[in-house]
Write a protein that holds these residues in place. Structure first.
Motif, short mmCIF file in Angstrom:
data_model
loop_
_atom_site.label_atom_id
_atom_site.label_comp_id
_atom_site.label_asym_id
_atom_site.label_seq_id
_atom_site.Cartn_x
_atom_site.Cartn_y
_atom_site.Cartn_z
N GLY A 27 -32.27 -2.29 8.39
CA GLY A 27 -32.97 -1.36 7.51
C GLY A 27 -33.30 -1.97 6.16
N ASN A 28 -32.31 -2.60 5.53
CA ASN A 28 -32.53 -3.17 4.20
C ASN A 28 -33.50 -4.35 4.24
OD1 ASN A 28 -30.66 -1.91 2.00
ND2 ASN A 28 -29.38 -2.03 3.81
N VAL A 31 -37.08 -3.08 4.56
CA VAL A 31 -37.65 -2.64 3.29
C VAL A 31 -38.07 -3.84 2.45
CG1 VAL A 31 -37.20 -1.40 1.13
CG2 VAL A 31 -36.37 -0.47 3.31
N HIS A 51 -36.36 0.33 -6.27
CA HIS A 51 -36.01 0.33 -4.85
C HIS A 51 -35.55 -1.05 -4.38
CE1 HIS A 51 -38.71 4.07 -3.96
NE2 HIS A 51 -37.52 4.40 -4.40
N MET A 55 -31.95 -1.85 -2.82
CA MET A 55 -31.76 -2.42 -1.48
C MET A 55 -31.00 -3.75 -1.54
SD MET A 55 -32.92 -0.17 0.53
CE MET A 55 -32.62 1.12 -0.69
N ASN A 58 -27.39 -2.82 -1.95
CA ASN A 58 -26.90 -2.28 -0.68
C ASN A 58 -26.66 -3.39 0.34
OD1 ASN A 58 -26.95 0.33 -1.63
ND2 ASN A 58 -28.91 0.84 -0.70
N THR A 59 -27.53 -4.39 0.34
CA THR A 59 -27.38 -5.52 1.26
C THR A 59 -26.09 -6.28 0.98
OG1 THR A 59 -29.79 -5.74 1.42
CG2 THR A 59 -28.47 -7.62 2.14
N PRO A 287 -32.04 2.94 3.30
CA PRO A 287 -33.36 2.35 3.60
C PRO A 287 -34.20 3.22 4.53
CG PRO A 287 -31.64 0.70 3.83
CD PRO A 287 -30.95 2.01 3.63
#
Length: 314
Positions: A27-28, A31, A51, A55, A58-59, A287
């Protein structure tokens, strides 16, 4: 019978860890690929820039928390020494803190944007947008420095007599906590996170109020003129509200569970695993909130078909 039940739930934990980690990475990176391909050399919009940083953080959480815990769930335990364990924790904590800060910044910026839109003061919006990149860079630098305390802890603990036993993370372990370390962590990390959460709740509430008043005006226009459509700002605000609400829900659950684990001397196996899983939920599902609300799938398809056609023509 009991052994079969234990085996079943252990297998379920393995599958969930592996699924969350795999889905989150896909997902990441999807994006990232979307912004790389669809924007190319063009300058990113302010919201899109936030964003990208969200991301990225988050990764880091998925790679440095999800992957090691997945490996530990499948039996590969204690494969890192003390320094390696601290390095993994350091990167994951930097990612978590930047994720919270970026989500807060996204929420505040969108609330500011629609409030300025309502008051017809667009110049202030552009002035605020200029400072977003600097604020994001400052977030990274600030938390990279703050969490460096993980590498200073061994020196602090050598002068402390209140050190508890080892902290076991499954894939590695470090020396236990002490009072000085806990106080510093609370002051430098926990308190700002609580502040960011309160700011997110306030800005989300402000956006809901503004959207409601805007909806009332749109309904009035429709009743008098027979027309009226939601503005792009309203749609973007609704999308960001979904993202922020998702973050706050998962963050609150994760924080409560982490508090329980920290307070208990010997936490239950279930509690430890559910706590680790809850901390991966937003980095994995965030994401897909963006992909769904920003119609990235259709744009991905168009870009992919265009690339295929260009290869065929060559």
């Amino acid at each position: 019978m009991t052994n079969n039940r234990i085996y079943f739930w252990t297998l379920m934990i393995k599958i969930v860890f592996l699924s969350l980690t795999t889905v989150g990475i896909l997902g990441n990176f999807s994006v990232f690929y979307y912004y790389l391909v669809c924007y190319g050399d063009c300058k990113l919009k302010t919201v899109d820039l936030i964003h990208v940083h969200l991301m990225a953080s988050n990764t880091l959480i998925i790679l440095y928390k999800g992957v090691p815990h997945t490996m530990a769930a499948f039996g590969l335990k204690q494969f890192l020494n003390d320094f390696g364990c601290r390095l993994i924790l350091y990167i994951e904590r930097v990612g978590r803190s930047v994720s919270i800060g970026s989500t807060c910044l996204l929420s505040v910026f969108q609330a500011f944007t629609i409030s300025q839109k309502e008051s017809c003061c667009k110049d202030q919006k552009f002035k605020a947008a200029k400072h977003i990149a600097c604020t994001l860079s400052l977030l990274w630098v600030l938390y990279i420095l703050i969490h460096f305390i993980l590498f200073v802890n061994p020196l602090i603990k050598s002068y402390s007599n209140n050190v508890t036993g080892k902290q076991d993370f499954g894939h590695c372990s470090t020396a236990g906590r002490d009072g000085i370390n806990d106080s510093l962590f609370a002051a430098l990390v926990v308190c700002p996170e609580i502040f960011f959460s309160l700011v997110m709740a306030w800005s989300s509430g402000s956006m809901i109020v503004i959207l409601y008043s805007h909806k009332q005006r749109v309904q009035h226009i429709r009743s008098t003129h027979g027309s009226g459509r939601n503005t792009p700002e309203s749609k973007a605000t609704q999308n960001i509200l979904v993202l922020v609400s998702t973050f706050l829900a998962f963050y609150m659950v994760s924080t409560i569970l982490q508090g329980c684990v920290a307070l208990l001397y010997n936490p239950n196996w279930w509690l430890v695993n559910i706590t680790n899983l809850s901390s991966l939920c937003f980095p994995c599902f965030g994401p897909f909130v963006l992909i769904n609300h920003y119609s990235m799938v259709s744009r991905f398809s168009l870009v992919w078909m265009r690339n295929i056609n260009s290869l065929i023509l060559k």
